[in-house]
Write a protein that holds these residues in place. Structure first.
Motif, PDB file in Angstrom:
ATOM      1  N   PRO A  91       0.827  -1.214   0.000  1.00 18.20           N
ATOM      2  CA  PRO A  91       0.000   0.000   0.000  1.00 18.20           C
ATOM      3  C   PRO A  91       0.857   1.257   0.000  1.00 18.20           C
ATOM      4  O   PRO A  91       1.895   1.312   0.649  1.00 18.20           O
ATOM      5  N   GLU A  92       0.402   2.254  -0.732  1.00 19.85           N
ATOM      6  CA  GLU A  92       1.091   3.543  -0.842  1.00 19.85           C
ATOM      7  C   GLU A  92       0.241   4.597  -0.131  1.00 19.85           C
ATOM      8  O   GLU A  92      -0.932   4.363   0.149  1.00 19.85           O
ATOM      9  N   CYS A  93       0.840   5.730   0.198  1.00 18.23           N
ATOM     10  CA  CYS A  93       0.080   6.880   0.712  1.00 18.23           C
ATOM     11  C   CYS A  93      -0.485   6.640   2.111  1.00 18.23           C
ATOM     12  O   CYS A  93      -1.501   7.200   2.501  1.00 18.23           O
ATOM     13  N   MET A  94       0.203   5.781   2.911  1.00 10.79           N
ATOM     14  CA  MET A  94      -0.294   5.502   4.250  1.00 10.79           C
ATOM     15  C   MET A  94      -0.142   6.697   5.182  1.00 10.79           C
ATOM     16  O   MET A  94      -0.718   6.725   6.270  1.00 10.79           O
ATOM     17  N   GLY A  95       0.653   7.681   4.766  1.00  4.56           N
ATOM     18  CA  GLY A  95       0.758   8.913   5.549  1.00  4.56           C
ATOM     19  C   GLY A  95      -0.589   9.604   5.700  1.00  4.56           C
ATOM     20  O   GLY A  95      -0.802  10.352   6.653  1.00  4.56           O
ATOM     21  N   PHE A 302       5.613   7.085  14.826  1.00  5.29           N
ATOM     22  CA  PHE A 302       6.191   5.810  15.265  1.00  5.29           C
ATOM     23  C   PHE A 302       5.359   4.633  14.747  1.00  5.29           C
ATOM     24  O   PHE A 302       5.897   3.597  14.359  1.00  5.29           O
ATOM     25  N   ALA A 303       4.031   4.799  14.732  1.00  7.42           N
ATOM     26  CA  ALA A 303       3.174   3.723  14.217  1.00  7.42           C
ATOM     27  C   ALA A 303       3.457   3.481  12.733  1.00  7.42           C
ATOM     28  O   ALA A 303       3.465   2.338  12.259  1.00  7.42           O
ATOM     29  N   LEU A 304       3.726   4.570  12.013  1.00  7.50           N
ATOM     30  CA  LEU A 304       4.005   4.431  10.589  1.00  7.50           C
ATOM     31  C   LEU A 304       5.387   3.823  10.377  1.00  7.50           C
ATOM     32  O   LEU A 304       5.573   2.938   9.522  1.00  7.50           O
ATOM     33  N   LEU A 305       6.370   4.261  11.192  1.00 11.23           N
ATOM     34  CA  LEU A 305       7.732   3.750  11.039  1.00 11.23           C
ATOM     35  C   LEU A 305       7.763   2.238  11.239  1.00 11.23           C
ATOM     36  O   LEU A 305       8.467   1.508  10.544  1.00 11.23           O
ATOM     37  N   TRP A 306       6.981   1.778  12.216  1.00  9.69           N
ATOM     38  CA  TRP A 306       6.891   0.350  12.496  1.00  9.69           C
ATOM     39  C   TRP A 306       6.599  -0.442  11.220  1.00  9.69           C
ATOM     40  O   TRP A 306       7.153  -1.512  10.993  1.00  9.69           O
ATOM     41  N   HIS A 307       5.716   0.101  10.394  1.00  6.44           N
ATOM     42  CA  HIS A 307       5.320  -0.609   9.168  1.00  6.44           C
ATOM     43  C   HIS A 307       6.176  -0.233   7.964  1.00  6.44           C
ATOM     44  O   HIS A 307       6.195  -0.940   6.974  1.00  6.44           O
ATOM     45  N   ASN A 308       6.856   0.907   8.052  1.00  4.25           N
ATOM     46  CA  ASN A 308       7.599   1.387   6.893  1.00  4.25           C
ATOM     47  C   ASN A 308       9.089   1.067   6.979  1.00  4.25           C
ATOM     48  O   ASN A 308       9.821   1.172   6.000  1.00  4.25           O
ATOM     49  N   TRP A 309       9.567   0.636   8.162  1.00  2.71           N
ATOM     50  CA  TRP A 309      10.986   0.321   8.304  1.00  2.71           C
ATOM     51  C   TRP A 309      11.314  -0.934   7.498  1.00  2.71           C
ATOM     52  O   TRP A 309      10.441  -1.760   7.221  1.00  2.71           O
ATOM     53  N   TYR A 310      12.572  -1.042   7.107  1.00  2.28           N
ATOM     54  CA  TYR A 310      13.051  -2.154   6.295  1.00  2.28           C
ATOM     55  C   TYR A 310      12.724  -3.505   6.923  1.00  2.28           C
ATOM     56  O   TYR A 310      13.009  -3.688   8.089  1.00  2.28           O
ATOM     57  N   PRO A 311      12.217  -4.489   6.243  1.00  8.02           N
ATOM     58  CA  PRO A 311      11.642  -4.373   4.892  1.00  8.02           C
ATOM     59  C   PRO A 311      10.230  -3.804   4.975  1.00  8.02           C
ATOM     60  O   PRO A 311       9.386  -4.342   5.683  1.00  8.02           O
ATOM     61  N   ALA A 312       9.975  -2.744   4.242  1.00  8.73           N
ATOM     62  CA  ALA A 312       8.727  -1.991   4.360  1.00  8.73           C
ATOM     63  C   ALA A 312       7.501  -2.824   3.993  1.00  8.73           C
ATOM     64  O   ALA A 312       7.527  -3.582   3.026  1.00  8.73           O
ATOM     65  N   VAL A 314       4.524  -1.029   4.050  1.00  5.60           N
ATOM     66  CA  VAL A 314       3.705   0.031   3.447  1.00  5.60           C
ATOM     67  C   VAL A 314       4.624   1.172   3.009  1.00  5.60           C
ATOM     68  O   VAL A 314       5.725   1.318   3.524  1.00  5.60           O
ATOM     69  N   PHE A 315       4.149   1.982   2.047  1.00  2.73           N
ATOM     70  CA  PHE A 315       4.847   3.221   1.677  1.00  2.73           C
ATOM     71  C   PHE A 315       4.126   4.404   2.319  1.00  2.73           C
ATOM     72  O   PHE A 315       2.928   4.338   2.603  1.00  2.73           O
ATOM     73  N   VAL A 316       4.876   5.490   2.506  1.00  7.24           N
ATOM     74  CA  VAL A 316       4.279   6.616   3.235  1.00  7.24           C
ATOM     75  C   VAL A 316       3.600   7.629   2.314  1.00  7.24           C
ATOM     76  O   VAL A 316       2.668   8.314   2.715  1.00  7.24           O
ATOM     77  N   GLY A 317       4.065   7.737   1.068  1.00  8.88           N
ATOM     78  CA  GLY A 317       3.462   8.696   0.130  1.00  8.88           C
ATOM     79  C   GLY A 317       3.977  10.109   0.349  1.00  8.88           C
ATOM     80  O   GLY A 317       4.504  10.432   1.403  1.00  8.88           O
ATOM     81  N   ASP A 318       3.799  10.941  -0.674  1.00 11.49           N
ATOM     82  CA  ASP A 318       4.183  12.345  -0.525  1.00 11.49           C
ATOM     83  C   ASP A 318       3.385  13.007   0.588  1.00 11.49           C
ATOM     84  O   ASP A 318       3.852  13.944   1.237  1.00 11.49           O
ATOM     85  N   THR A 319       2.141  12.499   0.791  1.00 16.92           N
ATOM     86  CA  THR A 319       1.293  13.073   1.833  1.00 16.92           C
ATOM     87  C   THR A 319       2.032  13.171   3.158  1.00 16.92           C
ATOM     88  O   THR A 319       2.010  14.202   3.818  1.00 16.92           O
TER      89      THR A 319
END
Lengths: 482, 482
Positions: A91-95, A302-312, A314-319
């Motif tokens: 998934p992209e744009c999880m930000g 931190f919640a996003l980093l948990w899922h976005n850290w290597y190996p990701a 989810v992606f965070v998106g430009d958002t």
């Protein structure tokens, strides 16, 4: 960055039992604290409420990222991770989830710092004349210690304008992720988002005087009113911060990790003011205000980093990048410490200046400049821009490239026989780091870059607080009313 | 409602020469007026500025809908018009453009009604003690006539909270259009969006007393403080208004046209207060405030209607319906005329109550209930829900259906031999109108429904202003401070 082809394996969309238990416990604890503060009117409220809400924000973001992953993929918000052997779609744009959770938390938080007891008379209809009762509650709290301080209701407009700027940048960021806006257009997204902040600053506050450094004071006086230029300055900071985070991107975790480092350092800076010996410092309110915006940001990040850290996963998106950059803008502009922000953005500034030759077209710029993944070694290597035989750099550019090569600020490959340029590494700090340190794994690169950022940031804060006294009487921008 | 299949013909994405000329002229004229007001400080400012900005909003929305159509389609935001012979794919969710343009206009507008001359002293840092200078400018303006009146800066928080509610509903509306959220979840989207409004109301205003109707005053007193229930009431209005507009939908132009009618009637109501003989009325401020939110809404809505009217070139999306409904909520809650809003929502309330059997599952509810397009005649006919042999209504429901049929509130087809239900028309006002008036073309149906709405609305306003005096001393909710 969305590629439309069927996904091979869908990622997990539910929480494990351990996760459910831990998140439920955290949620329950935070809710209890909040209930306590709100209904039982215990002490030390707003900051503790902010902390509890930040923990809640973490739990909500963590769960929603997991639950909504497949929904995002179905809606076409997905991307392939190019730096992996198995190029799965994630998934992209999880930000966007972070931003929405954050906005709700900031709105729900309002009654904690701003609640007031009023004794007021009405002049009917929608008019009102308010008589503040600064007695009991607020007065007592101030007496017992400044951490308990509540803001005057007049500060609410600033708070709300910051929230609007953040919702606008979220809206435009989602637009960017959906429509893949051209670079020269998206550069101005943060400018639009700063309108609410600047308009309310203009209407509600309007201070455009700055303190003159001591050596210049004999010529310019102690204060100088820079008028409209102050708005240009604020708009520039607002445009730069989100964009600079957005271009220091491309490997798992780097966008979120760098934002967390900046947020933590800003929070440390805030705490320095709150715990200073000459307490209460005149800027206490601004820094409390800043903490209220930074803590929930750390929660969702931190919640996003948990899922976005290597190996990701989810992606965070430009958002996310825009949103994070704008959080820093609103706290530093409303708190009048934009110089400190600039000090903490040194790696991003370096990356931007270093990128300039490609961003402004002096050197060809491929669509993506992220480091190249070597599937054989599993390591990242600097990605390159190739120079063909008929497309060689102009003389002056070629000279510049060679100088950069000498200074070890670029890797240039030249055909030894013809002297023609074959390829140059792409102009990003990530590629440069790989040029310096050699190929390395994706997470190692992220750790080293973020580590460097921490060291530079701590040094920056030291300079700020240790050396600023040499050129300014006080160690922050003083505010006066025109 | 997006269907993924290749589009056959792409719609025009540029403006014709006439359009470009007209829009440029309008834009130039509005900008001149704004420049005049802002820099030359002419009279009658805020309302005229609001009008100019609304014209600008019209031009911006009109152009952007045209320019961005193909971008929306590329991003998957597209739908097929089922009520046409050629089922072309057209852009969906164009209400998002309206909402974003609207939000910018509302933010840029802030300095006009709220600009203040302050004489203030600072207590340092971020603290401030403001001394209002109500002299010169504001005083003069009030003296010359109330239309020139500017709001006290304390009203800015309400204004900003309304803007936040509108950005939140836009964010969630876009989420709904992207992810196709389930009905029972999306129902609560407006509840989330009303949080900013209610929180700031709580912190900044906090009035929960209502005026008791005269017949009940001997028992309850003149005013009664309903406390928390007032927030429940406001949240209910906030949930109902956007959803009720969202379910009176399905034919070209109906969503926008009904919203324009409500906005115009609310604006007429506002003007009644501004032009009343007992002028200045105590509620003048609230109604001026309301006009400032309604005029730009009309600007963006007319631009959308131009493209959405039969035969539609774009779809509006749930985003528009939520957004429109929320505009009505914020003006009526902050202006304390939510009863008037309810009076103007009579067709929507009827449609909701009438829909209830299907919404709550007493009668099967197909995914779409829009009228059926008869390709042979080119006319719309009532769409139906079929009852199969093994799926017949329960006895009491069957009885209810027959009663509705008798009352001409439903078309029921019964197998004459077996007495079994064959089909019943779907429970929407659009289908009911077709049952009453027979098949008709799509635009004719929209005109007749909207015409009915206008008649009912004008009658409602007449009742409101003519009869309200019988049960209330004043003709609007009086406000007192607790």
């Amino acid at each position: 960055m969305t590629h439309h082809s069927p996904s091979t394996r869908s990622p997990s969309t539910s929480l494990s039992q351990t996760e459910t238990l831990s998140l439920s416990a955290l949620t329950f604890a935070s809710l209890s604290v909040l209930f306590n503060i709100f209904y039982l009117q215990t002490d030390g409220e707003p900051l503790i409420a902010s902390l509890s809400l930040s923990v809640l924000a973490f739990c909500a973001t963590y769960s929603m990222i997991r639950w909504l992953g497949s929904t995002f993929i179905k809606a076409g918000l997905k991307g392939k991770d190019m730096s992996k052997i198995q190029k799965r779609e994630i998934p992209e744009c999880m930000g966007a989830i972070c931003a929405v959770v954050y906005l709700f938390v900031m709105l729900v938080f309002i009654p904690f710092p701003f609640y007031k007891d009023i004794v007021a008379a009405t002049s009917g209809g929608g008019n009102k004349d308010i008589v503040f009762n600064e007695g009991e509650d607020v007065g007592d709290a101030v007496g017992r210690g400044r951490l308990l301080h509540r803001f005057p209701i007049s500060k609410l407009a600033s708070y709300l304008s910051a929230t609007i700027s953040l919702s606008v940048i979220t809206l435009l960021g989602i637009g960017d992720d959906l429509f893949d806006i051209r670079w020269r257009h998206k550069f101005f997204i943060p400018a639009f988002a700063s309108i609410p902040l600047l308009v309310v600053y203009f209407v509600d506050f309007g201070v455009t005087s700055i303190v003159v450094p001591i050596p210049l004071q004999p010529y310019l006086g102690e204060l100088i009113d820079v008028g409209g230029f102050y708005y240009v300055y604020m708009a520039s900071v607002a445009i730069f911060s989100p964009n600079s985070i957005n271009i220091l991107a491309g490997i798992n975790g780097i966008e979120v990790a760098q934002s967390i480092v900046i947020a933590v350092l800003l929070a440390v800076n805030d705490c320095l003011y709150l715990l200073t010996p000459s307490y209460p410092h005149p800027a206490t309110d601004s820094h409390l205000f800043s903490l209220y915006f930074l803590l929930p940001f750390l929660g969702v990040s931190f919640a996003l980093l948990w899922h976005n850290w290597y190996p990701a996963k989810v992606f965070v998106g430009d958002t996310y990048c825009y949103f994070a950059g704008m959080v820093f803008v609103v706290v530093s502009i409303l708190g009048h410490f934009s110089k400190t922000l600039i000090l903490l953005l040194v790696p991003q500034i370096f990356n931007f200046v270093y990128s300039a030759p490609q961003l402004f077209g002096l050197v060809p710029c491929p669509r993506h400049r992220l480091p190249r993944f070597n599937a054989r070694t599993g390591l990242l290597e600097p990605s390159v821009t190739a120079w063909t035989e008929d497309k060689q750099p102009k003389a002056v550019i070629g000279w510049g490239l060679k100088v950069l090569d000498k200074l070890k600020l670029l890797r240039v490959t030249v055909d030894e026989e013809t002297g023609r340029f074959v390829e140059t590494s792409n102009f990003t700090i990530l590629n440069l780091w790989l040029v310096w340190r050699g190929p390395m794994r994706e997470d190692r690169l992220a750790i080293e870059i973020v580590g460097t950022q921490i060291v530079l940031g701590l040094f920056g804060l030291f300079v700020r607080h240790g050396l600023a006294l040499l050129i300014f009487k006080e160690d922050n921008w003083s505010i006066t009313w025109r």
